[in-house]
Scaffold this motif. Sequence first.
Motif: not given
Ligand code: F3S
Length: 640
Positions: A296-298, A377-379, A98-100, A360-362
């Motif tokens: 995403s982490c959001t 996502f957040n961005r 999972g996402i950190c 989210c990170i391409g």
């Molecule tokens: Fe990963 Fe996007 Fe969050 S790259 S840590 S899901 S901002």
Amino acid sequence: MGENIAQKIIKAHLVSGQMEPGKEIAIKIDQTLTQDATGTMAYLQFEAMGVPRVKTRLSVSYVDHNTLQTGFENADDHRFLQTVAAKHGIYFSRPGNGICHQVHLERFGVPGQTLLGSDSHTPTGGGIGMLAIGAGGLDVAVAMGGGPFYLNMPKVLNIKLTGHLQPWVSAKDIILEILRILSVKGGVGKVIEYGGPGVATLSVPERATITNMGAELGATTSIFPSDEVTRLFLKAQGREQDWQEIKADEDAVYDEYLEINLSELEPMVAQPHSPDRVAKVKEVGPIAVNQVAIGSCTNSSFTDMMKVAGILKGKKVHPDVSLVISPGSKQVFEMLARNGALADIISAGARILESACGPCIGMGQSPCSGGISLRTFNRNFEGRSGTADAQIYLVSPEVAAASAIKGVLTDPRDLGAPIEIAQPEKFLIDDSMVLPPAEDPSTVEVVRGPNIKPLPINRELPEKVECSVLLKVGDNITTDHIMPAGAKILPLRSNIPAISQYVFSAIDPTFAERALAAGGGFIVGGHNYGQGSSREHAALAPMYLGVKAVLAKSFARIHRANLINFGIVPLTFINEADYDAIGQGDKLAIDFSKMAEAGKVTVTNLANGKQITMEHGLSPRQVDIIKAGGLLNYTKKQNS
Ligand code: F3S
């Protein structure tokens, strides 16, 4: 006078300094986290310090960014991360777990403790009452070695939440509304502390959505109280013993105040290409959509995903839309699989991705050319999706799922009766994808594949530097502009000579070549230079190319700290009009010899003879770091 939550936690962790806004303080760090895109460097830096075992209470290495394995590079990095973690006392969260930020919230976060993470969305942990701060990997390496984290004492902005969310309105809409009000610069130099009666109406994952996107406000961090809702969340995670109540004193005083009435909010959307270009979904209207990405982490908690599954159940994704979904953690993914919600999602025609950052990170799922993508996502910075001319809109999971069915941006209130999802009384707990460190480190060999190249080390800063301006850019240059990510570039993150070839490549493809040929130089920027992320490669790679100073109208906090950590001087125009007196290609002479005493430096433009005074805002310790050529050299000197 009573204390607020931020003051209480900082006071309990204060190592040095005075808690007056703007003054440099040092705090003890209880926990650290890294993700793989920043982690390889952080652990190479940790190794270079010569500390055998981490000195934190807990350190976790996650693999979530670069999980796509199209070549050997990422797999090599994962193996390095796994072995270096085992050797030095660090837990290792395997790819797929999972996402950190989400996993950390679920399995490790502890109210009242400090968390330093080499990822800008580390403040997600504030949802559980941690003081969780994003920083560069080198800062995290120092914290793992037992050193304190230095920052300027932030102001504390109190956001009082009243009322309660209406059906189909979500936590994402709260933070988008705050971004609309405060802008991407509104949180700079501040901790955003939430309070008021509306707090009790929000679950921990909802609070974490809000603290997560505090990063987009530029805030140092965001934090919620730790209350009964927090206790029940931790209990459901089998970690009730980690709970303690954390709340502001009745008479706590704040530097600034804002009030949001949750009852008045509507579904919102952040329009391209900035998270603060926020409007109501109803105002933007039914624009046709090519892609919807949920995760995403959001926004990929269990309840987020269950709401999405509820909206999709019995429906089909619109034929013109590609719907991609990545649950935030294995815990969530497995719970969806076991309770049948995953079947509803699959049946609707969604494409399921692994539990990782992904699009989210391409990392895959770039939208079609000129495509419109709605993301939870957040961005939504230009180009971050991997498609230069794509238009990215940020929305809640409810808006995303409704739009995926309808094929156009849709206000979920048009769907009719809302879907109510209760927080689970018990989450599915299985930590088998988290590997504990080795009991006997001598049995572990750290494995370095050919993608792991030695760390470049900077030289001491000369007293006088004469170089040219390699590049002049405008406002809001992001770390994505400086050091792009994506499937082609990210695998090179442990190989600085190779990745540095891509510095500023989207703005000026000749930058790296010119910088190396010139033996280094300067960069001139506008406001908010380096906004976006903790990506220290955006400082490390320019350092490798010989960049000595960045002259800007203002800097984003984490990037400025990263520049200092790598020995690049951040200089701010005292008179903004002086920005116009420097052109790309101009030769500048900068005298750094009186930097410590003066707080300022004189820049002479040899092209027109003009002298400009610029301030550096560095503490005496930071001046020493810069002079040493960066934090690693400085730390080694201190330890020798
Ligand atoms: Fe990963 Fe996007 Fe969050 S790259 S840590 S899901 S901002």
